[in-house]
Enzyme design. Structure first.
Site, PDB file in Angstrom:
ATOM      1  N   LYS A  34       0.830  -1.537  -0.195  1.00  0.00           N
ATOM      2  CA  LYS A  34       0.243  -0.604  -0.004  1.00  0.00           C
ATOM      3  C   LYS A  34       1.008   0.841  -0.282  1.00  0.00           C
ATOM      4  O   LYS A  34      -0.021   2.669  -0.410  1.00  0.00           O
ATOM      5  CB  LYS A  34      -0.823  -0.087   1.000  1.00  0.00           C
ATOM      6  CG  LYS A  34      -1.665  -1.182   1.193  1.00  0.00           C
ATOM      7  CD  LYS A  34      -2.985  -0.707  -0.149  1.00  0.00           C
ATOM      8  CE  LYS A  34      -4.172  -2.043  -0.165  1.00  0.00           C
ATOM      9  NZ  LYS A  34      -4.994  -1.724  -0.973  1.00  0.00           N
TER      10      LYS A  34
ATOM     11  N   SER B 155      -3.538 -12.354   3.755  1.00  0.00           N
ATOM     12  CA  SER B 155      -3.724 -12.040   2.724  1.00  0.00           C
ATOM     13  C   SER B 155      -2.598 -12.336   1.505  1.00  0.00           C
ATOM     14  O   SER B 155      -3.214 -13.244   0.735  1.00  0.00           O
ATOM     15  CB  SER B 155      -3.890 -11.036   2.552  1.00  0.00           C
ATOM     16  OG  SER B 155      -2.793 -10.085   2.354  1.00  0.00           O
TER      17      SER B 155
END
Length: 290
Positions: A41, A252
């Protein structure tokens, strides 16, 4: 002289040596935990904030607000601080304590609410009042364009154009959208595979959105296949990544790795790249590695 911002991107691509059952298929992990904020991110956070500043949408007097499950918030807290911007982050109360403390260490204000949907609604409501600027990773093209400009080219170059399949978890869908755009331009036959949790699964960083909350940047035409991942699969593969490959990551990433391994069993040959979204030290207070 480099600054911290110059270290975003150009993350390592490493080959799995023990988990891949098919010797005719090569599976590579892109280690996004090596970014300065510790996750993939960092790329969209930097591009969203820098682009908004360049367009004059925000200034040093602007208060930013964003809903986040964790990694985007950490990246935005880090980068906003470097640009002398005030930021308020809204997170689900289920988020690990490490994430909250990291955001606060970078100077962000953190508010915890019951669900990610509630966080998104709250951030949008606060921004509508005019006192805050919502970067809105779920609808902001600068999210996926960061991956079009950086992640896609890095993967193409590091595989010498040999990639046949790209696998990514889907949350905001920015990673898979932007990387798909770039890779499909280079070779339309590259298969783009997204991962989503099964109906009953809870996997931080991967979402199965209700239609009303589906990210506006998501274009289903850019994904060739979606694979459902159970929570048990994601947990098991996350632990195996650490023990067998030395890759310490979050759940994830285990989900994406599980999809990549499952895919490798189906192929006669190929080169698969999957995204390792972040580092495992963000989950030590959970039971992920217990």
């Amino acid at each position: 002289m480099k600054t911290v911002l110059d270290t975003v991107g150009n993350t390592p691509l490493v080959q799995l040596k023990h988990l891949v059952p098919n010797p005719a298929v090569s599976v590579y992990a892109k280690l996004e935990g090596n970014n300065p904020g510790g996750s993939v991110k960092d790329r969209p956070a930097l591009n969203m904030i820098r682009s908004a500043l360049e367009r004059g949408q925000i200034s040093s007097r602007t208060k930013l607000i964003e809903a986040t499950s964790g990694n985007t918030g950490i990246a935005m807290a880090l980068i906003a601080n470097l640009f002398n911007l005030e930021i308020e982050l809204i997170m689900p109360s289920s988020s690990t304590r490490e994430r909250v403390l990291t955001m606060e260490a970078f100077g962000a204000k953190v508010i915890l609410l019951d669900s990610m949907e509630a966080c998104r609604d709250y951030a949008e409501e606060k921004a509508s009042g005019g006192d805050y600027f919502l970067l809105n990773q779920f609808a902001n093209p600068d999210n996926y364009l960061s991956h079009y400009k950086t992640t896609g080219p890095e993967i193409w170059d590091d595989t010498n154009g040999g990639i046949t399949h790209f696998v990514s978890s889907m949350g905001t869908t920015g990673t898979i959208m932007g990387t798909s755009m770039y890779l499909k331009e280079k070779n339309p036959s590259i298969q783009i595979v997204g991962c989503q949790p099964t109906e009953e699964a809870s996997i931080p960083g991967i979402r199965r959105w209700a239609p009303a909350y589906l990210p506006k940047i998501f274009d289903p035409k850019r994904v060739d296949r979606i694979m459902d991942i159970t929570q048990e699969e994601a947990v098991d593969m996350t632990r195996r990544l650490a023990k067998e490959e030395g890759i310490f990551a979050g759940m994830s990433s285990g989900g994406a790795a599980s999809a990549a391994i499952r895919l490798s069993r189906e192929l006669e040959s190929g080169t698969i790249v999957f995204i390792v979204c972040d580092r495992g030290d963000r989950y030590l207070s959970s039971d992920l590695f217990g």
